[in-house]
Scaffold this motif. Structure first.
Motif, PDB file in Angstrom:
ATOM      1  N   UNK A  13       0.878  -1.168   0.000  1.00 47.76           N
ATOM      2  CA  UNK A  13       0.000   0.000   0.000  1.00 47.76           C
ATOM      3  C   UNK A  13       0.915   1.217   0.000  1.00 47.76           C
ATOM      4  N   UNK A  14       0.629   2.154  -0.890  1.00 45.27           N
ATOM      5  CA  UNK A  14       1.444   3.364  -1.017  1.00 45.27           C
ATOM      6  C   UNK A  14       0.560   4.582  -0.801  1.00 45.27           C
ATOM      7  N   UNK A  15       1.037   5.487   0.045  1.00 44.28           N
ATOM      8  CA  UNK A  15       0.370   6.773   0.261  1.00 44.28           C
ATOM      9  C   UNK A  15       1.182   7.823  -0.477  1.00 44.28           C
ATOM     10  N   UNK A  16       0.527   8.562  -1.377  1.00 44.83           N
ATOM     11  CA  UNK A  16       1.196   9.614  -2.134  1.00 44.83           C
ATOM     12  C   UNK A  16       0.582  10.951  -1.750  1.00 44.83           C
ATOM     13  N   UNK A  17       1.432  11.912  -1.382  1.00 46.97           N
ATOM     14  CA  UNK A  17       0.945  13.228  -0.985  1.00 46.97           C
ATOM     15  C   UNK A  17       0.571  14.049  -2.206  1.00 46.97           C
ATOM     16  N   UNK A  18      -0.648  14.598  -2.182  1.00 45.77           N
ATOM     17  CA  UNK A  18      -1.108  15.492  -3.243  1.00 45.77           C
ATOM     18  C   UNK A  18      -0.787  16.936  -2.856  1.00 45.77           C
ATOM     19  N   UNK A  66      -4.180  12.761   0.333  1.00 45.67           N
ATOM     20  CA  UNK A  66      -3.388  11.601  -0.085  1.00 45.67           C
ATOM     21  C   UNK A  66      -4.135  10.761  -1.113  1.00 45.67           C
ATOM     22  N   UNK A  67      -3.366  10.136  -1.982  1.00 50.58           N
ATOM     23  CA  UNK A  67      -3.866   9.072  -2.836  1.00 50.58           C
ATOM     24  C   UNK A  67      -3.361   7.786  -2.200  1.00 50.58           C
ATOM     25  N   UNK A  68      -4.273   6.840  -1.944  1.00 50.46           N
ATOM     26  CA  UNK A  68      -3.883   5.557  -1.378  1.00 50.46           C
ATOM     27  C   UNK A  68      -3.991   4.524  -2.489  1.00 50.46           C
ATOM     28  N   UNK A  69      -2.862   3.885  -2.792  1.00 52.54           N
ATOM     29  CA  UNK A  69      -2.788   2.895  -3.859  1.00 52.54           C
ATOM     30  C   UNK A  69      -2.445   1.540  -3.259  1.00 52.54           C
ATOM     31  N   UNK A  70      -3.353   0.572  -3.423  1.00 51.46           N
ATOM     32  CA  UNK A  70      -3.123  -0.802  -2.977  1.00 51.46           C
ATOM     33  C   UNK A  70      -2.819  -1.617  -4.230  1.00 51.46           C
ATOM     34  N   UNK A  73     -12.478  -0.802  -3.108  1.00 53.13           N
ATOM     35  CA  UNK A  73     -12.089  -2.208  -3.130  1.00 53.13           C
ATOM     36  C   UNK A  73     -11.011  -2.495  -4.175  1.00 53.13           C
ATOM     37  N   UNK A  74     -10.256  -3.563  -3.922  1.00 54.68           N
ATOM     38  CA  UNK A  74      -9.287  -4.062  -4.893  1.00 54.68           C
ATOM     39  C   UNK A  74     -10.062  -4.844  -5.950  1.00 54.68           C
ATOM     40  N   UNK A  75      -9.806  -4.556  -7.209  1.00 53.29           N
ATOM     41  CA  UNK A  75     -10.414  -5.289  -8.316  1.00 53.29           C
ATOM     42  C   UNK A  75      -9.547  -6.517  -8.574  1.00 53.29           C
ATOM     43  N   UNK A  76     -10.148  -7.699  -8.513  1.00 53.25           N
ATOM     44  CA  UNK A  76      -9.401  -8.945  -8.630  1.00 53.25           C
ATOM     45  C   UNK A  76      -8.558  -9.046  -9.884  1.00 53.25           C
ATOM     46  N   UNK A  77      -9.091  -8.634 -11.029  1.00 56.28           N
ATOM     47  CA  UNK A  77      -8.374  -8.795 -12.295  1.00 56.28           C
ATOM     48  C   UNK A  77      -7.116  -7.931 -12.386  1.00 56.28           C
ATOM     49  N   UNK A  78      -7.095  -6.811 -11.680  1.00 55.54           N
ATOM     50  CA  UNK A  78      -5.924  -5.924 -11.731  1.00 55.54           C
ATOM     51  C   UNK A  78      -5.093  -5.974 -10.459  1.00 55.54           C
ATOM     52  N   UNK A  79      -5.704  -6.400  -9.350  1.00 52.95           N
ATOM     53  CA  UNK A  79      -5.015  -6.394  -8.066  1.00 52.95           C
ATOM     54  C   UNK A  79      -4.812  -4.994  -7.516  1.00 52.95           C
ATOM     55  N   UNK A  80      -5.567  -4.020  -8.023  1.00 52.81           N
ATOM     56  CA  UNK A  80      -5.347  -2.617  -7.648  1.00 52.81           C
ATOM     57  C   UNK A  80      -6.593  -1.959  -7.063  1.00 52.81           C
ATOM     58  N   UNK A  81      -6.310  -0.984  -6.215  1.00 50.54           N
ATOM     59  CA  UNK A  81      -7.330  -0.101  -5.652  1.00 50.54           C
ATOM     60  C   UNK A  81      -6.707   1.280  -5.519  1.00 50.54           C
ATOM     61  N   UNK A  82      -7.445   2.305  -5.906  1.00 53.06           N
ATOM     62  CA  UNK A  82      -7.006   3.692  -5.710  1.00 53.06           C
ATOM     63  C   UNK A  82      -8.101   4.450  -4.985  1.00 53.06           C
TER      64      UNK A  82
END
Length: 158
Positions: free
Chosen positions: A38-43, A48-52, A85-94
């Motif tokens: 999980x990555x937190x990026x400062x805007x 923050x943008x939270x990227x899983x 939620x994390x989308x199974x096909x991509x493994x990503x959530x923003x």
């Protein structure tokens, strides 16, 4: 010309961020081989943008992601925020993150200073809700590890 247009698009998206970010490991916490980061990026506005990003997911499932206050091993830890939620096909959530579930505003700096954890669940209903696929401590307790699956507290049922 195409290169110039691509360069403009790239710089516009980069300009939304300060360059400050923090990345934390999300470890496998069940029989399912799911892990990631999980990555937190400062805007620039201080939010923050939270990227899983997970490995081991597939299909068209949507896996709930919770930000909990406290250590990952705490049973019934308060859910501070529901992330996209994390989308199974991509493994990503923003998730564009600006506040906790109780509507308390929270900046990037406050977020990375929390004593908190992230848990990715198999489902948000039924018995599969108690299955945490991946998780980890974040913020000021990120360096505190946990003892594998036995170190994961079950979420508070609603």
């Amino acid at each position: 010309i195409i290169l110039a247009l691509y360069g403009c698009e790239e710089s516009q998206s980069v300009s939304d961020f300060t360059g400050n970010e923090a990345t934390y490991a999300l470890q496998q916490t069940s029989d399912f081989a799911v892990s990631g980061t999980v990555t937190f990026k400062e805007k620039r506005d201080g939010s923050a943008l939270i990227l899983v990003e997970l490995q081991g997911t597939d299909g068209d499932v949507k896996l709930p992601v919770h930000l909990h206050l406290g250590d990952i091993s705490e049973p019934d830890a308060e859910v501070a925020a529901l992330l996209n939620p994390v989308v199974g096909s991509t493994g990503r959530s923003e998730t564009n993150f600006v506040q906790l579930a109780n509507e308390t505003p929270l900046s990037y700096n406050e977020l990375i200073g929390l004593e908190a954890s992230i848990k990715v669940h198999l489902s948000d209903v039924g018995p599969e809700r108690d299955i945490v696929l991946a998780g980890g401590n974040i913020g000021s307790i990120a360096s505190k590890g946990f003892n594998g699956r036995v170190g994961i507290g079950v979420c508070k049922s609603e």
